[in-house]
Design a protein around this motif. Structure first.
Motif, PDB file in Angstrom:
ATOM      1  N   ASN A 244       2.730 -19.213 103.645  1.00 27.04           N
ATOM      2  CA  ASN A 244       1.731 -19.579 102.637  1.00 27.04           C
ATOM      3  C   ASN A 244       1.467 -21.081 102.553  1.00 27.04           C
ATOM      4  O   ASN A 244       0.918 -21.564 101.560  1.00 27.04           O
ATOM      5  CB  ASN A 244       2.163 -19.075 101.257  1.00 27.04           C
ATOM      6  N   THR A 245       1.857 -21.831 103.577  1.00 24.59           N
ATOM      7  CA  THR A 245       1.675 -23.288 103.518  1.00 24.59           C
ATOM      8  C   THR A 245       0.205 -23.698 103.487  1.00 24.59           C
ATOM      9  O   THR A 245      -0.121 -24.801 103.039  1.00 24.59           O
ATOM     10  CB  THR A 245       2.350 -23.981 104.717  1.00 24.59           C
ATOM     11  N   HIS A 246      -0.680 -22.825 103.933  1.00 22.77           N
ATOM     12  CA  HIS A 246      -2.107 -23.163 103.968  1.00 22.77           C
ATOM     13  C   HIS A 246      -2.814 -22.894 102.643  1.00 22.77           C
ATOM     14  O   HIS A 246      -3.980 -23.264 102.474  1.00 22.77           O
ATOM     15  CB  HIS A 246      -2.802 -22.352 105.058  1.00 22.77           C
ATOM     16  N   ILE A 247      -2.132 -22.291 101.690  1.00 20.62           N
ATOM     17  CA  ILE A 247      -2.758 -21.949 100.415  1.00 20.62           C
ATOM     18  C   ILE A 247      -2.952 -23.215  99.566  1.00 20.62           C
ATOM     19  O   ILE A 247      -2.030 -23.998  99.405  1.00 20.62           O
ATOM     20  CB  ILE A 247      -1.912 -20.924  99.636  1.00 20.62           C
ATOM     21  N   GLU A 248      -4.150 -23.377  99.033  1.00 21.85           N
ATOM     22  CA  GLU A 248      -4.442 -24.524  98.186  1.00 21.85           C
ATOM     23  C   GLU A 248      -4.404 -24.107  96.719  1.00 21.85           C
ATOM     24  O   GLU A 248      -4.924 -23.057  96.350  1.00 21.85           O
ATOM     25  CB  GLU A 248      -5.810 -25.104  98.519  1.00 21.85           C
TER      26      GLU A 248
ATOM     27  N   LEU B  43      14.656 -20.884 103.116  1.00 25.54           N
ATOM     28  CA  LEU B  43      13.311 -21.190 103.611  1.00 25.54           C
ATOM     29  C   LEU B  43      13.327 -22.332 104.619  1.00 25.54           C
ATOM     30  O   LEU B  43      12.553 -22.328 105.587  1.00 25.54           O
ATOM     31  CB  LEU B  43      12.394 -21.523 102.441  1.00 25.54           C
ATOM     32  N   VAL B  44      14.215 -23.301 104.409  1.00 23.50           N
ATOM     33  CA  VAL B  44      14.334 -24.403 105.366  1.00 23.50           C
ATOM     34  C   VAL B  44      14.870 -23.882 106.701  1.00 23.50           C
ATOM     35  O   VAL B  44      14.416 -24.304 107.782  1.00 23.50           O
ATOM     36  CB  VAL B  44      15.250 -25.505 104.805  1.00 23.50           C
TER      37      VAL B  44
ATOM     38  N   LEU C  11      14.251 -31.203  96.206  1.00 24.07           N
ATOM     39  CA  LEU C  11      13.134 -32.076  96.592  1.00 24.07           C
ATOM     40  C   LEU C  11      12.490 -31.622  97.905  1.00 24.07           C
ATOM     41  O   LEU C  11      12.575 -32.297  98.940  1.00 24.07           O
ATOM     42  CB  LEU C  11      13.621 -33.526  96.692  1.00 24.07           C
ATOM     43  N   TYR C  12      11.826 -30.488  97.831  1.00 25.28           N
ATOM     44  CA  TYR C  12      11.128 -29.929  98.994  1.00 25.28           C
ATOM     45  C   TYR C  12       9.706 -29.545  98.581  1.00 25.28           C
ATOM     46  O   TYR C  12       9.366 -28.358  98.484  1.00 25.28           O
ATOM     47  CB  TYR C  12      11.878 -28.721  99.535  1.00 25.28           C
ATOM     48  N   PRO C  13       8.837 -30.526  98.327  1.00 26.71           N
ATOM     49  CA  PRO C  13       7.491 -30.236  97.823  1.00 26.71           C
ATOM     50  C   PRO C  13       6.612 -29.475  98.800  1.00 26.71           C
ATOM     51  O   PRO C  13       5.581 -28.906  98.404  1.00 26.71           O
ATOM     52  CB  PRO C  13       6.910 -31.629  97.539  1.00 26.71           C
ATOM     53  N   GLU C  14       7.009 -29.435 100.071  1.00 26.66           N
ATOM     54  CA  GLU C  14       6.214 -28.707 101.056  1.00 26.66           C
ATOM     55  C   GLU C  14       6.338 -27.188 100.901  1.00 26.66           C
ATOM     56  O   GLU C  14       5.535 -26.433 101.459  1.00 26.66           O
ATOM     57  CB  GLU C  14       6.613 -29.113 102.474  1.00 26.66           C
TER      58      GLU C  14
ATOM     59  N   PRO D 171       9.417 -27.693  95.077  1.00 21.65           N
ATOM     60  CA  PRO D 171       8.549 -26.595  95.465  1.00 21.65           C
ATOM     61  C   PRO D 171       7.717 -26.099  94.284  1.00 21.65           C
ATOM     62  O   PRO D 171       8.210 -26.037  93.150  1.00 21.65           O
ATOM     63  CB  PRO D 171       9.528 -25.516  95.940  1.00 21.65           C
ATOM     64  N   ARG D 172       6.467 -25.762  94.529  1.00 19.73           N
ATOM     65  CA  ARG D 172       5.658 -25.178  93.462  1.00 19.73           C
ATOM     66  C   ARG D 172       6.218 -23.811  93.081  1.00 19.73           C
ATOM     67  O   ARG D 172       6.521 -23.000  93.930  1.00 19.73           O
ATOM     68  CB  ARG D 172       4.197 -25.027  93.914  1.00 19.73           C
ATOM     69  N   GLY D 173       6.376 -23.602  91.775  1.00 22.86           N
ATOM     70  CA  GLY D 173       6.837 -22.307  91.302  1.00 22.86           C
ATOM     71  C   GLY D 173       8.208 -22.314  90.661  1.00 22.86           C
ATOM     72  O   GLY D 173       8.655 -21.280  90.174  1.00 22.86           O
TER      73      GLY D 173
END
Length: 240
Positions: free
Chosen positions: A231-235, A221-222, A183-186, A131-133
């Motif tokens: 926030n999945t749509h944030i680029e 979160l899962v 390992l959850y990059p989404e 995950p980002r962050g």
């Protein structure tokens, strides 16, 4: 081996101004970041490195009130800010953390420090999509000085370690494989927008613990896709 953590922090943000001092749970974002960094084993000092801009007086004041070391330097040349900050501590290694990552992963950071203690290389590559962050970067002070001298493009000055990934052959490297349970990059667990803030608030409210393990955060979160989708749509902004 002397290792320090430098947290880059500033109040300015084009998408979420003042985000690092926003409330989070019962505290604030910067409390989350610093408290988690203080949990990293083998670290001798945690420093917040902010800019000389007047708006960042608030960051320095927060550091004074919370007993955290503070350094002030260039706003745009973040690489120089890191180097000038690190010079005061004469470390062997510098861990880079960004203040917009309230759930920075101190457990993975422990593993990365342990690898550096064994390998004594220039930089540890984190391999695996997470995950980002959550990620931290650990680089030798010697390599940081080398980048400071040779990395002159704007992307090198802004992103601190970017040169080491662009010119990989110039550095000795070790590898840290991201654990399977990360390992959850989404997932996006960082703080750039109001949607990110809503997700982080939901996580903080659920656990009410600034030191919660990220394995538990990810599991939450899962199991709660309605939160993960906030926030999945944030680029992410591209490196230029």
């Amino acid at each position: 081996m002397k290792t320090i953590v430098i947290i880059q922090a500033r109040m300015g943000s084009s998408r979420l101004s003042g985000k690092i001092l926003k409330p989070l749970g019962e505290v604030d974002v910067l409390t989350y970041v610093t408290s988690r960094c203080r949990k990293i084993q083998g670290v001798s000092e945690v420093i917040v490195a902010t800019s000389l801009l007047r708006q960042d007086d608030a960051v320095e004041q927060w550091c004074v009130e919370n007993g955290i070391a503070c350094f002030r330097g260039s706003e745009e040349d973040v690489l120089d800010r890191y180097v000038q900050c690190a010079k005061q501590y004469e470390p062997d290694y510098v861990m880079r953390v960004t203040s917009d990552c309230p759930f920075v992963d101190y457990e993975m950071a422990n593993d990365i420090v342990a690898i550096m203690e064994r390998e004594r290389v220039d930089i540890v590559d984190v391999v695996g999509e997470m995950p980002r962050g959550l990620a931290v970067e650990l680089i030798s002070y010697k390599a940081l000085l080398f980048i400071h001298e040779n990395g002159q493009e704007p992307r090198h000055r802004e992103h601190v370690t970017y040169y080491a990934y662009e010119y990989r052959e110039q550095f000795q490297r070790a590898v840290y494989d991201v654990p399977v349970n990360r390992l959850y990059p989404e997932l996006r667990i960082t703080l750039d927008t109001e949607e990110d803030y809503a997700l982080c608030q939901a996580v903080a409210s659920h656990f009410n613990n600034s030191l919660v393990s990220n394995s538990d955060v990810i599991q939450y979160l899962v199991e709660h896709p309605e939160v993960a989708k906030l926030n999945t749509h944030i680029e992410q902004k591209p490196v230029i």
